[in-house]
Design a protein around this motif. Structure first.
Motif, short mmCIF file in Angstrom:
data_model
loop_
_atom_site.label_atom_id
_atom_site.label_comp_id
_atom_site.label_asym_id
_atom_site.label_seq_id
_atom_site.Cartn_x
_atom_site.Cartn_y
_atom_site.Cartn_z
N LEU A 5 0.96 -1.31 -0.08
CA LEU A 5 0.13 -0.07 0.12
C LEU A 5 0.57 1.22 -0.04
CD1 LEU A 5 -2.95 -0.94 2.39
CD2 LEU A 5 -2.80 -1.01 0.05
N TRP A 6 2.22 1.15 0.40
CA TRP A 6 2.97 2.58 0.56
C TRP A 6 4.34 2.03 0.33
CZ3 TRP A 6 1.82 5.25 5.56
CH2 TRP A 6 1.47 4.25 6.83
N SER A 7 5.06 2.91 0.26
CA SER A 7 6.67 2.86 0.25
C SER A 7 7.12 2.45 1.69
CB SER A 7 7.25 4.16 -0.38
OG SER A 7 7.24 5.20 0.41
N ASP A 8 8.21 1.70 1.68
CA ASP A 8 8.94 1.41 3.12
C ASP A 8 9.20 2.71 3.66
OD1 ASP A 8 8.55 -1.24 2.26
OD2 ASP A 8 10.71 -1.54 2.25
N GLU A 9 9.69 3.88 3.19
CA GLU A 9 10.19 4.82 3.85
C GLU A 9 9.20 5.71 4.43
OE1 GLU A 9 12.16 9.04 2.36
OE2 GLU A 9 11.81 7.31 0.99
N GLU A 10 7.87 6.01 3.68
CA GLU A 10 6.71 6.41 4.14
C GLU A 10 6.12 5.66 5.27
OE1 GLU A 10 3.70 8.52 1.43
OE2 GLU A 10 4.34 6.64 0.47
N ALA A 11 5.87 4.39 4.99
CA ALA A 11 5.48 3.61 6.15
C ALA A 11 6.25 3.58 7.46
CB ALA A 11 5.51 1.97 5.87
N ARG A 12 7.56 3.64 7.38
CA ARG A 12 8.53 3.74 8.69
C ARG A 12 8.15 4.97 9.36
NH1 ARG A 12 12.72 1.69 6.12
NH2 ARG A 12 12.42 -0.24 6.47
#
Ligand code: CKP
Ligand code: MG
Length: 312
Positions: free
Chosen positions: A170-177
């Protein structure tokens, strides 16, 4: 209300046969969504729960609404959207251990959830606000809604319980983190799976992970270890809880949501943290024994019979 939550619930299609879904001809339709899975688990145990969401003004939306309502969850805060559809998803069971999920939820009605649909008094009148990391991944307005709801809960001294539920599709790792850490920092209780802890902090060591969450201001950390059980850590108590033995896993999806229902139910019943975590482990295990995300959630009678089993 005892617990209020906010997020997307979809129609779930599961092939009636295992294996690659391209060969499936018949599908069963069910209803699933992390937040309502937990709310339904709580409702089945007799707690009062409410759900904030949006569904499409379509047949699937009617199905989701009536199914959630039928389980005893308050749906007065669910609005309908005539321009966007209710989300759906497919669960491909290659086998019991290898499950693949395919979402069809982009621009769904729930992704248009917005702070304007959130009533302050609804959150002000609940004991716990339960949040998962799926909702902020759906859209910017969903992310804003999550932060807005947390702000209201904090303002009224309500406890925020958070399951990071990372969904990398659903989203990028960076945004998620970044976002998940920001939410964790505002939560009172965080319930990550061991893989989610690893994703956020780069270690799989439970005790180390708990310390890292504490350093980010989280008072109570409960780390799910799958069949091995869980580790809990708060200022007053910490320790490991053993997992419940499951003879045959039929469908692992939804176990984490059942776990959250068990922990929240224990808290509402005034149990010690250790007992809350045990209840979480018991419900998580029970969910895996039945096909579907909510169908294995127990009522009090089933839960009591299960937890009294020798060796459990
Ligand atoms: O982490 P869990 O397996 O407990 O969560 C499963 C749910 O909301 C499932 O019902 C699905 O609808 C979802 O997570 C999701 O959006 O992935
Ligand atoms: Mg989960």
């Amino acid at each position: 209300m005892d617990v209020v939550s906010m997020g997307e619930t979809m129609v779930l299609f599961t092939p009636d046969t295992q294996g690659q879904m391209r060969y499936a001809r018949n599908f069963s339709s069910k209803m699933a969504g992390a937040e309502t899975n937990t709310l339904i688990g709580l409702a089945k145990l007799g707690h009062k729960t409410g759900w904030i969401s949006r569904v499409g003004k379509d047949e699937f939306g009617s199905f989701v609404l009536s199914a959630v309502r039928a389980e005893g969850v308050d749906t007065s805060q669910v609005t309908t959207d005539k321009n966007a559809p209710t989300g759906i998803f497919f669960k491909e069971m290659l086998n019991e251990k290898n499950v693949r999920i395919y979402y069809h939820r982009k621009y769904s009605a729930a992704s248009f959830l917005d702070p304007i649909y959130i009533k302050e008094e609804y959150i002000a009148n609940t004991k716990y606000l339960y949040i998962t990391g799926i909702t902020p991944a759906l859209s910017q307005s969903c992310r804003d809604s999550i932060f807005y709801a947390i702000e209201i809960a904090k303002k009224h001294g309500k406890k925020v319980v958070f399951d990071p539920n990372i969904r990398r599709k659903l989203w990028s790792d960076e945004e998620a983190r970044k976002t998940l850490l920001a939410i964790a920092e505002m939560a009172d209780i965080v319930l990550p799976g061991i893989n989610e802890g690893e994703f956020l902090f780069g270690t799989e060591d439970c005790e180390e992970l708990a310390e890292l969450f504490h350093n980010h201001g989280v008072a109570t950390v409960i780390i799910k270890r799958g069949e091995k059980g869980a580790y809990y850590s708060a200022s007053s108590e910490k320790g490991y809880v053993q997992g419940f033995k499951v003879e045959k896993v039929v469908d692992p999806v939804g176990a984490g949501d059942g776990f959250a229902a068990g922990v929240l139910s224990g808290l509402l019943d005034g149990l010690t943290l250790e007992k809350c975590v045990q209840r979480g482990c018991a419900i998580g295990a029970l969910v895996t024994t039945v096909s579907g995300d909510i169908e294995g959630l127990p009522d009090r009678e089933i839960l009591e019979a299960y937890t009294e089993l020798p060796g459990s």
